[in-house]
Design an enzyme around this catalytic site. Structure first.
Site, mmCIF file in Angstrom:
data_model
loop_
_atom_site.group_PDB
_atom_site.id
_atom_site.type_symbol
_atom_site.label_atom_id
_atom_site.label_comp_id
_atom_site.label_asym_id
_atom_site.label_seq_id
_atom_site.Cartn_x
_atom_site.Cartn_y
_atom_site.Cartn_z
ATOM 1 N N GLU A 94 73.110 60.708 69.041
ATOM 2 C CA GLU A 94 72.108 61.743 68.800
ATOM 3 C C GLU A 94 72.546 62.784 67.770
ATOM 4 O O GLU A 94 71.799 63.058 66.816
ATOM 5 C CB GLU A 94 71.717 62.433 70.119
ATOM 6 C CG GLU A 94 70.949 61.547 71.076
ATOM 7 C CD GLU A 94 71.856 60.796 72.052
ATOM 8 O OE1 GLU A 94 71.392 60.472 73.149
ATOM 9 O OE2 GLU A 94 73.035 60.549 71.690
ATOM 10 N N CYS B 246 73.947 65.830 74.768
ATOM 11 C CA CYS B 246 73.047 65.345 73.718
ATOM 12 C C CYS B 246 71.619 65.811 73.949
ATOM 13 O O CYS B 246 70.854 65.992 72.989
ATOM 14 C CB CYS B 246 73.113 63.824 73.647
ATOM 15 S SG CYS B 246 74.675 63.207 72.969
ATOM 16 N N ALA C 147 85.035 25.347 76.607
ATOM 17 C CA ALA C 147 84.811 24.312 75.600
ATOM 18 C C ALA C 147 85.122 22.972 76.246
ATOM 19 O O ALA C 147 86.234 22.757 76.742
ATOM 20 C CB ALA C 147 85.703 24.542 74.382
ATOM 21 N N LEU D 239 94.878 35.089 71.035
ATOM 22 C CA LEU D 239 93.722 35.686 71.708
ATOM 23 C C LEU D 239 93.194 36.923 70.984
ATOM 24 O O LEU D 239 92.622 37.815 71.605
ATOM 25 C CB LEU D 239 94.062 36.042 73.160
ATOM 26 C CG LEU D 239 94.388 34.873 74.089
ATOM 27 C CD1 LEU D 239 94.702 35.384 75.494
ATOM 28 C CD2 LEU D 239 93.236 33.874 74.149
#
Length: 398
Positions: free
Chosen positions: A79, A111, A181, A231
């Site tokens: 914002e 905000c 997979a 990773l």
């Protein structure tokens, strides 16, 4: 552009529902820009739409004067960024926010107050914030300031983008995506430690893209021992979006040297080990940058629900589980999987291995999830094709 405004002498111009929907959809897409890199805060977008003639299109009587998305690391919020870009055009404008504006004082002002002080006259929001410090309080502040509030515009679409954050706040654990997979005949690999490249280059790129959007990736110690993986995210330009890495040590402990350990100097890495092993593991890995999570045991194995709670407490909202068959089965058996992404190769395991012995099928690892054997409670959500690989996403029924 079609005039979608309704004029009134005693209230600001109001954008009609069709325009609200279109602008909110755009804001939701914009929020994806910082998905996974906003720390413990969600990636939220805000558009400030000025309800006046566009300076670039005389036929349009509204235009996006300011855009904002939660900054990298979580602050500033969307914002104030959008308000700053809009400048004086924010006065009398409509703010489109994908999540309820915060109402609590932290490092910065709420905000909701920022929108009020900027002279915003209307706020359109997609999702209410379940954080106990906010949860409708932001909307209430706006209403008390005389600002019109419209809730729930494109709520379902926004919830998908915010699913990790919403999971942390409502279930005290991250959203869990199980990625697998499998070969064309339904295998994950072999138990002798050999690495089998199951999917192709395009699919592998998509895996790295998933990592770039995740807060953490989790594997078991067996995967670390057998594969010694990095990773991390290795897509050009997105290397700094590598997720936190978590290795779960049940019985077998990972080595104190190797690629996985070396990467801990570059990417935050946690070793989740039994409480009784914590002291010795800290000594074993004192030369590394690894951090530790002390875990409870249940039936001799790490208690996964409690581990997820611990990960949620350190800010993990999106968790990607990339471990092998045992880790996948453990998460499924504990009902901890929210989403399954299944990559299926066109090749059988036998075709992928040059020296496979015909009598070694008992050493092949069968996948707990197959296109024709999805665990109960999951429904098909989407399908893609990457080269010769087929990808299917399943979502747990709400």
């Amino acid at each position: 552009m079609v005039n979608d405004m309704v004029n009134s002498t005693d209230q600001p111009k109001i954008v009609q529902p069709a325009v609200d929907k279109r602008l909110m959809q755009a804001a939701i897409r914009y929020a994806r820009r910082h998905s996974g890199i906003t720390g413990t805060n969600p990636s939220v977008a805000c558009f400030i739409v000025a309800q006046q003639q566009s300076p670039t299109n005389p036929n349009a009587n509204y235009w996006i004067a300011g855009r904002g998305v939660t900054a990298i690391g979580g602050r500033p919020h969307a914002e104030p960024i959008a308000i700053k870009e809009a400048g004086l055009h924010a006065k009398g404008a409509t703010a489109y926010v994908t999540l309820e504006p915060c109402a609590h004082h932290g490092i910065t002002a709420p905000c909701a107050s920022t929108l009020i002080n900027a002279g915003i006259k209307r706020v359109v929001s997609a999702q209410r914030d379940p954080d106990s410090r906010v949860d409708s309080k932001g909307f209430q502040m706006l209403l008390e300031a005389g600002i019109e509030v419209v809730e729930g515009v494109e709520a379902q679409q926004a919830a998908w983008g915010l699913r990790g954050y919403l999971s942390r706040k409502t279930r005290s654990r991250p959203w869990v995506t199980l990625k697998l997979a499998v070969t064309g005949d339904g295998y994950l690999g072999v138990r002798d430690g050999r690495q089998v490249a199951i999917t192709g280059a395009v699919t592998n790129t998509q895996t790295h893209l998933l990592r770039s959007r995740a807060d953490a990736v989790l594997v078991g110690s067996g995967t670390v021992i057998n594969d010694d993986p990095s990773l991390n995210c290795r897509l050009p330009g997105l290397e700094d979006r590598s997720p936190v890495r978590v290795a779960v040590e049940n019985v077998t402990q990972i080595a104190t040297t190797g690629n996985f350990i070396d990467m801990a100097a570059k990417v935050d890495t946690y070793i989740a080990c039994p409480q009784q092993n914590l002291k010795s593991r800290k000594v074993d890995l004192a030369h590394t940058s690894c951090k530790f999570i002390a875990c409870d045991l249940k039936n001799g194995k790490i208690a996964l629900p409690e581990l997820l709670t611990d990960l949620g407490e350190i800010g993990v909202a999106f968790l990607m589980v990339e471990g092998g068959g045992k880790m996948a089965s453990a998460f499924l058996e504990n009902n901890l999987v929210d989403e399954v992404i299944l990559y299926k190769s066109a090749q059988s395991l036998e075709n992928l291995l040059d020296d496979i012995a015909p009598d070694s099928r008992d050493a092949w690892i069968h996948s707990p999830v197959l296109p024709d054997g999805v665990p109960e409670g999951f429904q098909l959500s989407a399908q893609w094709k990457y080269g010769s690989d087929r990808v299917t996403r399943y979502i747990l029924n709400p």
